[in-house]
Write a protein that holds these residues in place. Structure first.
Motif, PDB file in Angstrom:
ATOM      1  N   ARG A 150      42.134  19.446   5.009  1.00 25.86           N
ATOM      2  CA  ARG A 150      42.613  19.543   6.398  1.00 25.86           C
ATOM      3  C   ARG A 150      41.494  19.186   7.366  1.00 25.86           C
ATOM      4  O   ARG A 150      41.684  18.403   8.299  1.00 25.86           O
ATOM      5  CB  ARG A 150      43.127  20.959   6.677  1.00 25.86           C
ATOM      6  CG  ARG A 150      43.535  21.180   8.134  1.00 25.86           C
ATOM      7  CD  ARG A 150      44.074  22.566   8.383  1.00 25.86           C
ATOM      8  NE  ARG A 150      43.160  23.639   8.104  1.00 25.86           N
ATOM      9  CZ  ARG A 150      42.149  24.004   8.910  1.00 25.86           C
ATOM     10  NH1 ARG A 150      41.902  23.358  10.032  1.00 25.86           N
ATOM     11  NH2 ARG A 150      41.381  25.038   8.590  1.00 25.86           N
ATOM     12  N   GLU A 174      52.789  18.511  10.980  1.00 25.76           N
ATOM     13  CA  GLU A 174      52.964  17.303  10.171  1.00 25.76           C
ATOM     14  C   GLU A 174      53.714  17.590   8.866  1.00 25.76           C
ATOM     15  O   GLU A 174      54.486  16.767   8.398  1.00 25.76           O
ATOM     16  CB  GLU A 174      51.600  16.674   9.844  1.00 25.76           C
ATOM     17  CG  GLU A 174      50.902  16.056  11.025  1.00 25.76           C
ATOM     18  CD  GLU A 174      51.635  14.855  11.588  1.00 25.76           C
ATOM     19  OE1 GLU A 174      52.140  14.022  10.800  1.00 25.76           O
ATOM     20  OE2 GLU A 174      51.704  14.740  12.826  1.00 25.76           O
ATOM     21  N   ALA A 175      53.451  18.758   8.269  1.00 25.48           N
ATOM     22  CA  ALA A 175      54.077  19.118   6.993  1.00 25.48           C
ATOM     23  C   ALA A 175      55.426  19.815   7.174  1.00 25.48           C
ATOM     24  O   ALA A 175      56.098  20.135   6.193  1.00 25.48           O
ATOM     25  CB  ALA A 175      53.136  20.017   6.190  1.00 25.48           C
ATOM     26  N   GLU A 176      55.781  20.077   8.437  1.00 27.43           N
ATOM     27  CA  GLU A 176      57.036  20.759   8.758  1.00 27.43           C
ATOM     28  C   GLU A 176      57.128  22.144   8.119  1.00 27.43           C
ATOM     29  O   GLU A 176      58.121  22.518   7.503  1.00 27.43           O
ATOM     30  CB  GLU A 176      58.241  19.896   8.377  1.00 27.43           C
ATOM     31  CG  GLU A 176      58.268  18.571   9.118  1.00 27.43           C
ATOM     32  CD  GLU A 176      59.431  17.678   8.721  1.00 27.43           C
ATOM     33  OE1 GLU A 176      60.024  17.880   7.642  1.00 27.43           O
ATOM     34  OE2 GLU A 176      59.748  16.773   9.501  1.00 27.43           O
ATOM     35  N   LYS A 186      54.695  18.443   0.570  1.00 28.65           N
ATOM     36  CA  LYS A 186      54.693  18.295   2.024  1.00 28.65           C
ATOM     37  C   LYS A 186      53.265  18.257   2.574  1.00 28.65           C
ATOM     38  O   LYS A 186      52.950  17.446   3.442  1.00 28.65           O
ATOM     39  CB  LYS A 186      55.457  19.452   2.684  1.00 28.65           C
ATOM     40  CG  LYS A 186      56.952  19.365   2.540  1.00 28.65           C
ATOM     41  CD  LYS A 186      57.603  20.534   3.273  1.00 28.65           C
ATOM     42  CE  LYS A 186      59.098  20.364   3.347  1.00 28.65           C
ATOM     43  NZ  LYS A 186      59.716  21.358   4.248  1.00 28.65           N
ATOM     44  N   LEU A 187      52.418  19.156   2.076  1.00 30.35           N
ATOM     45  CA  LEU A 187      51.032  19.198   2.535  1.00 30.35           C
ATOM     46  C   LEU A 187      50.293  17.912   2.179  1.00 30.35           C
ATOM     47  O   LEU A 187      49.565  17.349   2.999  1.00 30.35           O
ATOM     48  CB  LEU A 187      50.305  20.412   1.939  1.00 30.35           C
ATOM     49  CG  LEU A 187      50.746  21.774   2.465  1.00 30.35           C
ATOM     50  CD1 LEU A 187      50.195  22.892   1.583  1.00 30.35           C
ATOM     51  CD2 LEU A 187      50.312  21.956   3.917  1.00 30.35           C
ATOM     52  N   LYS A 230      51.522  14.918   1.622  1.00 32.40           N
ATOM     53  CA  LYS A 230      52.014  13.809   2.449  1.00 32.40           C
ATOM     54  C   LYS A 230      51.391  13.869   3.840  1.00 32.40           C
ATOM     55  O   LYS A 230      50.930  12.850   4.372  1.00 32.40           O
ATOM     56  CB  LYS A 230      53.536  13.848   2.544  1.00 32.40           C
ATOM     57  CG  LYS A 230      54.107  12.713   3.351  1.00 32.40           C
ATOM     58  CD  LYS A 230      55.615  12.747   3.378  1.00 32.40           C
ATOM     59  CE  LYS A 230      56.149  11.583   4.216  1.00 32.40           C
ATOM     60  NZ  LYS A 230      57.585  11.627   4.362  1.00 32.40           N
ATOM     61  N   ALA A 231      51.354  15.052   4.429  1.00 32.23           N
ATOM     62  CA  ALA A 231      50.771  15.225   5.757  1.00 32.23           C
ATOM     63  C   ALA A 231      49.280  14.889   5.767  1.00 32.23           C
ATOM     64  O   ALA A 231      48.758  14.380   6.757  1.00 32.23           O
ATOM     65  CB  ALA A 231      50.993  16.653   6.246  1.00 32.23           C
ATOM     66  N   GLN A 278      48.237  21.645  13.614  1.00 28.71           N
ATOM     67  CA  GLN A 278      48.572  20.231  13.466  1.00 28.71           C
ATOM     68  C   GLN A 278      49.063  19.919  12.056  1.00 28.71           C
ATOM     69  O   GLN A 278      50.036  19.184  11.886  1.00 28.71           O
ATOM     70  CB  GLN A 278      47.352  19.358  13.801  1.00 28.71           C
ATOM     71  CG  GLN A 278      46.997  19.365  15.267  1.00 28.71           C
ATOM     72  CD  GLN A 278      45.631  18.745  15.531  1.00 28.71           C
ATOM     73  OE1 GLN A 278      44.705  18.867  14.731  1.00 28.71           O
ATOM     74  NE2 GLN A 278      45.503  18.087  16.669  1.00 28.71           N
ATOM     75  N   LEU A 279      48.392  20.493  11.045  1.00 23.87           N
ATOM     76  CA  LEU A 279      48.828  20.277   9.661  1.00 23.87           C
ATOM     77  C   LEU A 279      50.220  20.840   9.451  1.00 23.87           C
ATOM     78  O   LEU A 279      51.079  20.199   8.846  1.00 23.87           O
ATOM     79  CB  LEU A 279      47.844  20.892   8.670  1.00 23.87           C
ATOM     80  CG  LEU A 279      48.254  20.812   7.196  1.00 23.87           C
ATOM     81  CD1 LEU A 279      48.473  19.365   6.752  1.00 23.87           C
ATOM     82  CD2 LEU A 279      47.222  21.499   6.322  1.00 23.87           C
ATOM     83  N   PHE A 322      42.525  17.817  11.187  1.00 25.32           N
ATOM     84  CA  PHE A 322      43.665  18.621  11.638  1.00 25.32           C
ATOM     85  C   PHE A 322      43.275  20.074  11.857  1.00 25.32           C
ATOM     86  O   PHE A 322      42.469  20.632  11.114  1.00 25.32           O
ATOM     87  CB  PHE A 322      44.792  18.634  10.595  1.00 25.32           C
ATOM     88  CG  PHE A 322      45.567  17.361  10.455  1.00 25.32           C
ATOM     89  CD1 PHE A 322      45.828  16.542  11.537  1.00 25.32           C
ATOM     90  CD2 PHE A 322      46.050  16.987   9.217  1.00 25.32           C
ATOM     91  CE1 PHE A 322      46.564  15.374  11.397  1.00 25.32           C
ATOM     92  CE2 PHE A 322      46.783  15.820   9.050  1.00 25.32           C
ATOM     93  CZ  PHE A 322      47.042  15.009  10.151  1.00 25.32           C
TER      94      PHE A 322
END
Length: 108
Positions: free
Chosen positions: A43, A56-58, A81-82, A84-85, A52-53, A48
């Motif tokens: 991160r 981005e990771a929703e 998800k992490l 990809k972000a 912010q992370l 990030f």
């Protein structure tokens, strides 16, 4: 056999640097803590904040904090998800965890 669990709290994780181990050699490291350290390193490298992370990771910002502190462990879906972000593969993130466990905190 009676098992004992120890919880280690860090006063200020934000002030720790990637090159300073969070724990002394010889202590057994929980993989959840290793994942948290790997996530925090990735991160910060990406520039990030936790917020912010999370955006981005929703996922929820507080969940990123809980993962980084080793309190919660992510599901495979969250790892994807992490990753990809962060612009890496899930396997690269898991590889970081493996490296932390094997090089910094491995104790037989």
């Amino acid at each position: 056999m009676l098992a004992t669990t120890f919880t280690i709290y860090c006063e200020d994780v934000r002030s720790s640097t990637a090159d300073i181990p969070l724990f002394r050699r010889g202590w057994r490291l929980d993989t959840g803590l290793a994942f948290g350290k790997a996530l925090r390193q990735r991160r910060k490298e990406a520039g990030f904040t936790q917020e912010q992370l999370a955006l981005e990771a929703e996922i929820q910002r507080n969940y990123v904090s809980l993962i980084e502190r080793g309190i919660n462990q992510p599901t495979i879906t969250i790892i994807f998800k992490l990753a990809k972000a962060l612009g890496c593969t899930p396997s690269a993130l898991v590889s970081d965890v493996e490296n932390i466990v094997n090089t910094e905190f491995h104790h037989s």
